[in-house]
Design a protein around this motif. Structure first.
Motif, short mmCIF file in Angstrom:
data_model
loop_
_atom_site.label_atom_id
_atom_site.label_comp_id
_atom_site.label_asym_id
_atom_site.label_seq_id
_atom_site.Cartn_x
_atom_site.Cartn_y
_atom_site.Cartn_z
N SER A 55 1.01 -1.27 0.01
CA SER A 55 0.12 -0.06 -0.10
C SER A 55 0.99 1.29 -0.09
CB SER A 55 -0.94 -0.16 1.25
OG SER A 55 -1.70 1.14 1.16
N PRO A 56 0.48 2.35 -1.23
CA PRO A 56 1.40 3.44 -1.00
C PRO A 56 1.23 4.23 0.15
CG PRO A 56 0.10 3.20 -2.69
CD PRO A 56 -0.25 1.99 -1.97
N HIS A 57 0.09 4.34 0.42
CA HIS A 57 -0.17 5.27 1.76
C HIS A 57 -1.37 4.24 2.81
CE1 HIS A 57 0.19 7.82 -1.94
NE2 HIS A 57 1.09 8.29 -1.04
N GLN A 58 -1.18 5.17 3.99
CA GLN A 58 -2.05 4.40 4.98
C GLN A 58 -3.50 4.83 4.57
OE1 GLN A 58 0.58 6.33 5.44
NE2 GLN A 58 1.95 4.62 6.05
N ASP A 59 -4.27 3.88 4.01
CA ASP A 59 -5.68 3.84 3.92
C ASP A 59 -5.95 2.96 2.67
OD1 ASP A 59 -5.02 5.90 1.62
OD2 ASP A 59 -6.38 7.47 2.55
N ASP A 60 -5.03 3.07 1.52
CA ASP A 60 -5.25 2.47 0.22
C ASP A 60 -5.72 0.91 0.37
OD1 ASP A 60 -4.57 4.69 -1.33
OD2 ASP A 60 -2.56 4.61 -0.81
N GLU A 61 -4.83 0.26 1.17
CA GLU A 61 -4.99 -1.02 1.54
C GLU A 61 -6.26 -1.39 1.95
OE1 GLU A 61 -3.97 0.63 3.79
OE2 GLU A 61 -5.03 0.32 5.51
N ASP B 98 2.77 7.67 -6.67
CA ASP B 98 3.01 6.68 -5.55
C ASP B 98 2.38 5.61 -5.61
OD1 ASP B 98 5.12 8.27 -4.08
OD2 ASP B 98 3.38 8.97 -2.57
N HIS B 99 1.21 5.54 -6.50
CA HIS B 99 0.47 4.27 -6.68
C HIS B 99 1.20 3.42 -7.84
CE1 HIS B 99 -3.35 5.15 -4.26
NE2 HIS B 99 -2.43 5.99 -3.74
N GLU B 100 1.35 4.22 -8.78
CA GLU B 100 2.05 3.42 -10.17
C GLU B 100 3.48 3.07 -9.72
OE1 GLU B 100 1.41 6.26 -13.18
OE2 GLU B 100 -0.84 6.44 -13.05
N ILE C 158 -7.51 2.30 -7.12
CA ILE C 158 -8.06 3.58 -6.01
C ILE C 158 -8.60 4.44 -6.95
CG2 ILE C 158 -7.37 4.73 -4.13
CD1 ILE C 158 -7.54 1.96 -3.23
N TRP C 159 -7.53 5.37 -7.56
CA TRP C 159 -7.73 6.63 -8.18
C TRP C 159 -8.30 6.63 -9.75
CZ3 TRP C 159 -8.81 10.64 -5.21
CH2 TRP C 159 -8.43 10.76 -3.91
N ILE C 160 -8.02 5.17 -10.40
CA ILE C 160 -7.93 5.26 -11.86
C ILE C 160 -9.71 5.46 -12.45
CG2 ILE C 160 -8.35 2.57 -11.74
CD1 ILE C 160 -6.96 2.54 -14.21
ZN LIG Z 1 -2.70 6.65 -1.66
#
Ligand SMILES: [Zn+2]
Length: 261
Positions: free
Chosen positions: A53-59, A169-171, A195-197
Motif C-alpha cells: 500500500s503506498p499510503h495508510q488507507d489504500d490497503e 506513488d501508486h504507479e 483506487i484513483w483510476i
Molecule cells: Zn494513496
C-alpha cells in the motif's frame, strides 16, 4: 499535451463541486460497467497474501474486504506501507512527524478491525510522494526491502495498486513490487486494486481494454460493515477525501485485475 493534461487544465476553470460531480459520475459508470460486463466472479481462496500500500488507507479502501475474509479463515495476510504518509496533512496545522504518527496509528486500528496482527504490518517509511523519484541505489535498496519481506512470508498472492492508478506513488508501488518479484524469481499471483483510476481517468478515454482485462470481482457482503468500520478509523483521511469518492469503497464488491507475469 496529453488528454489527461488537457482535462486537468480544463478542470481548473470549473467549480470544484462540479468537477467532483463529473468525477463521481465517471467513477460510478466505469466501475459498474466493469462489475456487470467486464469481470468474472471470484471465490475467496486460501492463499497467503501480501498487500503493498503506498499510503495508510489504500490497503483498506482497495482490499479491506478481501483482507477481512482471508483473516476470518485464518489465512495469513501481511500489509506493507511504502510511504510515511506525511504529504496528506491537508489543512491540519500539524507538523509532519505528527501526521506520520497519526496515520500509522490509524493504519494499525483499521488493520486490527480487519483481523491483521500488528506484527504483520510493515512501514518502509519512504517520504510521501517520492516513490517515483527513487533511482539507482535507493531504488534498488527499496526493491531489496520488498524482496526480504517476500522471502520471509512467501505469499502466494501479492496485491498492488493498478499500474495506471493516476497517482505517482501508486504507479511506482506497482513497478517496485513487480521488479522485486522478477528479481526474486518467484511464482505468485499479482493482483492490482484500483483506487484513483476510475475517479481520475475520464471515461474510457485513458483506459484501454487491456488495462481492465482479467478483472475479478469478489463479493465482500459478509464483511462489508467491518470494512466500513475500518475505513472510518482513518479519521484524518476521511476529513479530506471527497465523500463521493469514498462511496465506491463502501459497497459489496471489490475488483482486482490480474497481471500476466
Ligand atoms: Zn494513496
Amino acid at each position: 499535451m496529453t488528454i489527461r493534461r488537457v482535462l486537468q487544465e480544463l478542470y481548473k476553470f470549473l467549480p470544484n463541486d462540479l468537477v467532483q460531480r463529473l468525477q463521481y459520475l465517471n467513477s460510478s459508470l466505469v466501475f459498474n460497467l466493469i462489475l456487470r460486463f467486464q469481470s468474472q466472479p471470484s471465490k475467496l481462496n486460501l492463499k497467503p497474501a501480501m498487500v503493498f500500500s503506498p499510503h495508510q488507507d489504500d490497503e483498506t479502501l482497495g482490499c479491506g474486504g478481501m483482507i477481512a475474509l482471508k483473516r476470518e479463515k485464518g489465512v495469513p495476510v501481511t500489509v506493507v506501507f511504502l510511504t510515511d504518509g506525511q504529504g496528506s496533512g491537508g489543512s491540519m496545522s500539524k507538523i509532519k512527524e505528527e501526521i506520520i504518527q497519526i496515520r500509522k496509528q490509524e493504519a494499525q486500528s483499521a488493520l486490527s478491525i480487519l483481523g491483521v496482527d500488528s506484527s504483520d504490518v510493515y512501514f518502509l517509511d519512504k517520504p510521501d510522494g517520492s516513490l517515483r523519484d527513487l533511482l539507482g541505489e535507493s531504488k534498488q535498496k527499496t526493491i531489496e526491502q520488498i524482496i526480504e519481506l517476500l522471502k520471509k512470508y512467501k505469499p502466494q498472492e501479492v496485491y498492488v495498486p493498478h499500474y495506471k492508478d493516476c497517482h505517482r506513488d501508486h504507479e511506482a508501488t506497482y513497478t517496485l513490487v513487480k521488479e522485486a518479484i522478477a528479481q526474486l524469481g518467484v511464482d505468485v499471483d499479482l493482483l492490482q486494486y484500483p483506487i484513483w483510476i476510475f475517479w481520475r481517468a475520464p471515461l474510457f478515454i485513458m483506459l484501454q481494454l487491456k488495462d481492465i482485462a482479467a478483472a475479478r470481482k469478489l463479493s465482500i457482503t459478509e464483511v462489508q460493515s467491518r470494512k466500513q468500520q475500518a475505513i472510518a478509523s482513518y479519521c484524518s483521511q476521511m476529513q479530506m477525501l471527497p465523500r463521493q469518492f469514498l462511496n465506491r469503497f463502501l459497497g459489496s464488491y471489490e475488483i482486482f485485475f490480474k497481471v500476466e507475469l
